[in-house]
Design an enzyme around this catalytic site. Structure first.
Site, mmCIF file in Angstrom:
data_model
loop_
_atom_site.group_PDB
_atom_site.id
_atom_site.type_symbol
_atom_site.label_atom_id
_atom_site.label_comp_id
_atom_site.label_asym_id
_atom_site.label_seq_id
_atom_site.Cartn_x
_atom_site.Cartn_y
_atom_site.Cartn_z
ATOM 1 N N GLU A 83 1.126 3.850 1.834
ATOM 2 C CA GLU A 83 1.689 4.246 3.122
ATOM 3 C C GLU A 83 2.896 3.395 3.489
ATOM 4 O OE1 GLU A 83 -2.896 4.530 3.665
ATOM 5 O OE2 GLU A 83 -1.486 3.391 2.440
ATOM 6 N N CYS A 115 -6.003 1.970 5.889
ATOM 7 C CA CYS A 115 -6.689 0.743 6.310
ATOM 8 C C CYS A 115 -6.089 0.255 7.635
ATOM 9 C CB CYS A 115 -6.535 -0.321 5.228
ATOM 10 S SG CYS A 115 -4.842 -0.956 5.067
ATOM 11 N N CYS A 168 -2.270 -0.426 7.386
ATOM 12 C CA CYS A 168 -1.474 0.797 7.304
ATOM 13 C C CYS A 168 -1.544 1.608 8.594
ATOM 14 C CB CYS A 168 -1.916 1.626 6.107
ATOM 15 S SG CYS A 168 -1.536 0.787 4.542
ATOM 16 N N HIS A 195 0.862 -1.178 0.000
ATOM 17 C CA HIS A 195 0.000 0.000 0.000
ATOM 18 C C HIS A 195 0.902 1.234 0.000
ATOM 19 C CE1 HIS A 195 -3.936 -1.836 1.796
ATOM 20 N NE2 HIS A 195 -3.426 -2.583 0.833
#
Length: 151
Positions: free
Chosen positions: A54, A82, A85, A52
């Protein structure tokens, strides 16, 4: 520099993700008004669950800072983090998180889950949201619309 300036950089990263066939989410980590790392989703490219935006940025920052800790940093991200993260942000000791669009499906900060509201947390990042929200939301909406049209 302003929050809007750094969110513009995150949006540029999100557009790069879109060009690469990724879900268009971008992120930027800033320390003392300097960009430490920037990146976007790379799950499809790397076939990695954890890629992801991040986490990509936090991993790049660890190399740049020569430390896994991002204590005085601000993370700008186009979509609410999410659960995975949000946990990585805690582990990296990020001081502040700024995000654009809420994620009613998987958002772990204010939308679906509120992981930083757990009373037993001894430290949590400061949170700001809604920066360039419409731009961030529109980019994601158009991506998912195009996916539905292809199916």
């Amino acid at each position: 520099m302003t929050d809007e300036h750094y969110m513009d950089i995150a949006l540029k990263e999100a557009r790069l993700a879109l060009e690469e066939g990724e879900i268009p989410v971008g992120a930027v980590l800033v320390l003392d008004n300097k960009v430490v790392a920037q990146g976007h989703n790379e799950r499809e490219k790397g076939k990695k669950i954890s890629a992801h935006a991040e986490i990509v940025v936090l991993e790049k920052a660890a190399q740049t800072l020569n430390s896994w800790q991002c204590k005085d940093c601000t993370l700008y991200v186009t979509l609410e983090p999410c659960l995975m993260c949000a946990g990585a942000i805690l582990q990296a000791r990020v001081k502040r998180v700024v995000f654009g669009a809420r994620d009613n499906k998987d958002g772990a900060i204010i939308s679906r889950y509120r992981v930083y509201d757990v009373p037993s947390l001894h430290e949590r990042p400061l949170i700001d949201f809604g920066i360039k929200e419409k731009e961030c939301s529109d980019l994601l909406s158009s991506y998912f619309e195009s996916i539905r049209k292809r199916q």
